[in-house]
Design a protein around this motif. Structure first.
Motif, PDB file in Angstrom:
ATOM      1  N   ILE A 116      20.299   9.038  59.534  1.00 54.71           N
ATOM      2  CA  ILE A 116      20.480   8.802  58.110  1.00 54.71           C
ATOM      3  C   ILE A 116      21.971   8.746  57.798  1.00 54.71           C
ATOM      4  N   ASP A 117      22.314   7.930  56.807  1.00 50.49           N
ATOM      5  CA  ASP A 117      23.694   7.818  56.337  1.00 50.49           C
ATOM      6  C   ASP A 117      23.862   8.608  55.051  1.00 50.49           C
ATOM      7  N   LEU A 118      24.976   9.326  54.961  1.00 49.19           N
ATOM      8  CA  LEU A 118      25.350  10.015  53.729  1.00 49.19           C
ATOM      9  C   LEU A 118      26.772   9.630  53.351  1.00 49.19           C
ATOM     10  N   MET A 119      27.097   9.773  52.054  1.00 47.03           N
ATOM     11  CA  MET A 119      28.451   9.569  51.553  1.00 47.03           C
ATOM     12  C   MET A 119      28.913  10.820  50.818  1.00 47.03           C
ATOM     13  N   PHE A 120      30.216  11.040  50.855  1.00 48.63           N
ATOM     14  CA  PHE A 120      30.780  12.145  50.079  1.00 48.63           C
ATOM     15  C   PHE A 120      32.078  11.678  49.434  1.00 48.63           C
ATOM     16  N   GLY A 121      32.575  12.483  48.506  1.00 46.47           N
ATOM     17  CA  GLY A 121      33.812  12.112  47.827  1.00 46.47           C
ATOM     18  C   GLY A 121      33.588  11.217  46.629  1.00 46.47           C
ATOM     19  N   PHE A 122      32.432  11.370  45.968  1.00 47.62           N
ATOM     20  CA  PHE A 122      32.163  10.603  44.752  1.00 47.62           C
ATOM     21  C   PHE A 122      33.061  11.088  43.609  1.00 47.62           C
ATOM     22  N   PRO A 123      33.333  10.233  42.632  1.00 48.19           N
ATOM     23  CA  PRO A 123      34.067  10.690  41.447  1.00 48.19           C
ATOM     24  C   PRO A 123      33.375  11.909  40.818  1.00 48.19           C
ATOM     25  N   LYS A 124      34.139  12.963  40.574  1.00 51.29           N
ATOM     26  CA  LYS A 124      33.671  14.186  39.926  1.00 51.29           C
ATOM     27  C   LYS A 124      32.694  15.010  40.777  1.00 51.29           C
ATOM     28  N   GLN A 125      32.475  14.638  42.032  1.00 54.78           N
ATOM     29  CA  GLN A 125      31.576  15.416  42.880  1.00 54.78           C
ATOM     30  C   GLN A 125      32.219  16.753  43.243  1.00 54.78           C
ATOM     31  N   THR A 126      31.431  17.808  43.206  1.00 55.39           N
ATOM     32  CA  THR A 126      31.933  19.133  43.578  1.00 55.39           C
ATOM     33  C   THR A 126      31.534  19.463  45.016  1.00 55.39           C
ATOM     34  N   LEU A 127      32.208  20.447  45.581  1.00 53.33           N
ATOM     35  CA  LEU A 127      31.888  20.884  46.937  1.00 53.33           C
ATOM     36  C   LEU A 127      30.464  21.414  47.008  1.00 53.33           C
ATOM     37  N   ASP A 128      30.023  22.154  45.996  1.00 54.46           N
ATOM     38  CA  ASP A 128      28.660  22.693  45.991  1.00 54.46           C
ATOM     39  C   ASP A 128      27.621  21.580  45.964  1.00 54.46           C
ATOM     40  N   GLU A 129      27.904  20.522  45.249  1.00 57.47           N
ATOM     41  CA  GLU A 129      26.966  19.393  45.205  1.00 57.47           C
ATOM     42  C   GLU A 129      26.860  18.734  46.577  1.00 57.47           C
ATOM     43  N   TRP A 130      27.981  18.619  47.271  1.00 62.06           N
ATOM     44  CA  TRP A 130      27.960  18.063  48.623  1.00 62.06           C
ATOM     45  C   TRP A 130      27.216  18.993  49.581  1.00 62.06           C
ATOM     46  N   LYS A 131      27.424  20.282  49.438  1.00 64.00           N
ATOM     47  CA  LYS A 131      26.705  21.235  50.285  1.00 64.00           C
ATOM     48  C   LYS A 131      25.191  21.082  50.116  1.00 64.00           C
ATOM     49  N   SER A 132      24.755  20.812  48.912  1.00 61.77           N
ATOM     50  CA  SER A 132      23.329  20.614  48.653  1.00 61.77           C
ATOM     51  C   SER A 132      22.813  19.376  49.389  1.00 61.77           C
ATOM     52  N   ASP A 133      23.588  18.289  49.372  1.00 63.17           N
ATOM     53  CA  ASP A 133      23.192  17.083  50.107  1.00 63.17           C
ATOM     54  C   ASP A 133      23.074  17.358  51.603  1.00 63.17           C
ATOM     55  N   VAL A 134      24.053  18.073  52.153  1.00 64.42           N
ATOM     56  CA  VAL A 134      24.046  18.374  53.584  1.00 64.42           C
ATOM     57  C   VAL A 134      22.843  19.251  53.943  1.00 64.42           C
ATOM     58  N   GLN A 135      22.557  20.235  53.100  1.00 65.67           N
ATOM     59  CA  GLN A 135      21.426  21.119  53.365  1.00 65.67           C
ATOM     60  C   GLN A 135      20.114  20.358  53.337  1.00 65.67           C
ATOM     61  N   THR A 136      19.951  19.450  52.375  1.00 66.31           N
ATOM     62  CA  THR A 136      18.731  18.640  52.308  1.00 66.31           C
ATOM     63  C   THR A 136      18.600  17.776  53.545  1.00 66.31           C
ATOM     64  N   ALA A 137      19.707  17.174  53.966  1.00 63.48           N
ATOM     65  CA  ALA A 137      19.687  16.334  55.165  1.00 63.48           C
ATOM     66  C   ALA A 137      19.266  17.140  56.393  1.00 63.48           C
ATOM     67  N   LEU A 138      19.810  18.337  56.546  1.00 63.13           N
ATOM     68  CA  LEU A 138      19.464  19.169  57.698  1.00 63.13           C
ATOM     69  C   LEU A 138      18.000  19.591  57.674  1.00 63.13           C
ATOM     70  N   SER A 139      17.453  19.772  56.481  1.00 61.56           N
ATOM     71  CA  SER A 139      16.050  20.190  56.371  1.00 61.56           C
ATOM     72  C   SER A 139      15.096  19.117  56.883  1.00 61.56           C
ATOM     73  N   LEU A 140      15.562  17.869  56.955  1.00 60.78           N
ATOM     74  CA  LEU A 140      14.713  16.762  57.412  1.00 60.78           C
ATOM     75  C   LEU A 140      14.607  16.699  58.935  1.00 60.78           C
ATOM     76  N   GLN A 141      15.487  17.406  59.629  1.00 58.17           N
ATOM     77  CA  GLN A 141      15.452  17.507  61.091  1.00 58.17           C
ATOM     78  C   GLN A 141      15.507  16.136  61.774  1.00 58.17           C
ATOM     79  N   VAL A 142      16.417  15.293  61.287  1.00 55.75           N
ATOM     80  CA  VAL A 142      16.619  14.002  61.945  1.00 55.75           C
ATOM     81  C   VAL A 142      17.510  14.197  63.168  1.00 55.75           C
ATOM     82  N   GLN A 143      17.495  13.199  64.049  1.00 52.97           N
ATOM     83  CA  GLN A 143      18.225  13.317  65.310  1.00 52.97           C
ATOM     84  C   GLN A 143      19.706  12.939  65.185  1.00 52.97           C
ATOM     85  N   HIS A 144      20.046  12.208  64.120  1.00 52.39           N
ATOM     86  CA  HIS A 144      21.402  11.664  64.016  1.00 52.39           C
ATOM     87  C   HIS A 144      21.792  11.565  62.553  1.00 52.39           C
ATOM     88  N   LEU A 145      23.071  11.804  62.284  1.00 50.20           N
ATOM     89  CA  LEU A 145      23.562  11.701  60.913  1.00 50.20           C
ATOM     90  C   LEU A 145      24.959  11.091  60.922  1.00 50.20           C
TER      91      LEU A 145
END
Length: 372
Positions: free
Chosen positions: A155-184
């Protein structure tokens, strides 16, 4: 070994950040596939009978190609080229295209790796990017792919959006990890020239995220994925053990590849060849190519740039074999200030970016390029 890349430029709609060649002229798909199949036939000797280890359908949105057309291209590749039995066959796709019926069909035709452009699990940011899917659809698409039998999902993710906070990015990363994909794969949002996003920035409608916050996001990404057992094997890519992208790794290792389709690039180990970004020109003459002859300095620069992107680093012995003693001396001389600053490390005959060096990799790598 060699790879084959097939560019499928069709998209249902365009995202505001995309700088790749794409088109929404979906009615041209059948005619386009005719041209791709003809190019595959006419360029059958390009790989000089090298065994094909990877096939990659990129875009655009390859999942917008009807399954019958996709299968026609894949069958042509297998009929014309020497494809290895255990070849990695990747399809890029949008989560909202990934229905259970399509996933089953893809698996049956021989697609064994999926790369889904999720980008974020935040609904407001998906809307901002003009993505067609929702966060719920993205999560469900991964589950459906796993249920269908896919065991190699990226799966592809992006970070560094306008006004994005570190906590919001952490939430995206946590959701991605919960999916247990093989590659990111994770990329900092880029403002590519000519895109809607770049125009919004220029006109003052949005502003870039603070650089320090962006670095904190990247650092969290590395820590979180390492803690979950992923290898950080390239600047933007993470994989579970033995699940690296073989196709993309080929690019970084200088493996020859055939690129077919409008805007696609090829590499024979010495020179590059590419199609212009024109759907009509490609369909009129799918074998009209522009040739880019690389001199020794350009090949040196490319070797340095691609090698340092990877966790294996830059092999100075190999550099010397390919480009001579003076090239190795030149590289080491230019690396000294970064070695002293702790941005590069030298172990034996291998140069690698350190953790600190990863944050400013472009600056470090550009200092090692050949100065004519």
């Amino acid at each position: 070994m060699a790879g084959i890349y097939v560019h499928i430029p069709f998209c249902k709609s365009r995202c505001i950040y995309c700088g790749f060649f794409s088109t929404t002229l979906l009615q041209k798909r059948h005619e386009y596939v005719d041209a791709v199949v003809e190019e595959l036939r006419q360029r059958r000797t390009f790989l000089v009978d090298e065994p094909v280890d990877t096939i990659y359908f990129g875009g655009g949105t390859p999942s917008q190609l009807p399954p019958d057309e996709l299968e026609r291209v894949l069958v042509s590749i297998y009929n014309i080229y020497n494809v290895r039995e255990n070849a990695e066959v990747t399809l890029e796709g949008n989560p909202d295209d990934m229905t259970p019926a399509l996933l089953y069909r893809l698996l049956q035709m021989g697609i064994n790796r999926l790369s889904m452009g999720i980008q974020t699990f935040d609904e407001a940011r998906l809307h901002f990017l003009h993505r067609r899917h929702t966060a719920t659809q993205a999560i469900q698409a991964v589950y459906d792919a796993q249920d269908a039998g896919f065991s190699n999902i990226s799966i592809d993710l992006m970070f560094g959006f306008p006004k994005q906070t570190l906590d919001e990015w952490k939430s995206d990363v946590q959701t991605a990890l919960s999916l247990q994909v093989q590659h990111l794969s994770a990329y900092s949002l880029m403002y590519e020239e000519g895109t809607v996003l770049e125009r919004m920035l220029t006109e003052g409608c949005i502003s870039e995220v603070d650089e320090e916050v962006s670095l904190q996001m990247y650092e969290h990404l590395m820590d979180a994925l390492k803690g979950a057992g992923y290898e950080h094997y390239e600047l933007s890519n993470f994989a579970l053990p033995s699940m690296r992208s073989r196709h993309n790794s080929g690019y970084w290792q200088g493996v020859p590849y055939l690129g077919v389709g409008a805007g696609a690039h090829s590499y024979d180990g010495s020179n590059r060849f590419y199609h212009t970004d024109s759907l009509e020109q490609y369909m009129d003459n799918s074998c009209a190519l522009v040739t880019e002859h690389l001199n020794d300095h350009e090949r040196y620069d490319e070797y340095v740039f691609t090698s340092l992107r990877t966790s294996e680093g830059l092999d100075l012995s190999k550099l010397e074999r390919h480009f001579g003693v003076l090239a190795k001396k030149y590289c080491l001389q230019n690396a000294q200030k970064h070695l002293k600053a702790g941005l590069l490390s030298l172990t034996g005959d291998t140069l690698c970016l350190t953790r600190r060096g990863l944050f400013i990799s472009n600056e470090v790598m550009s200092d090692l390029m050949w100065d004519d």
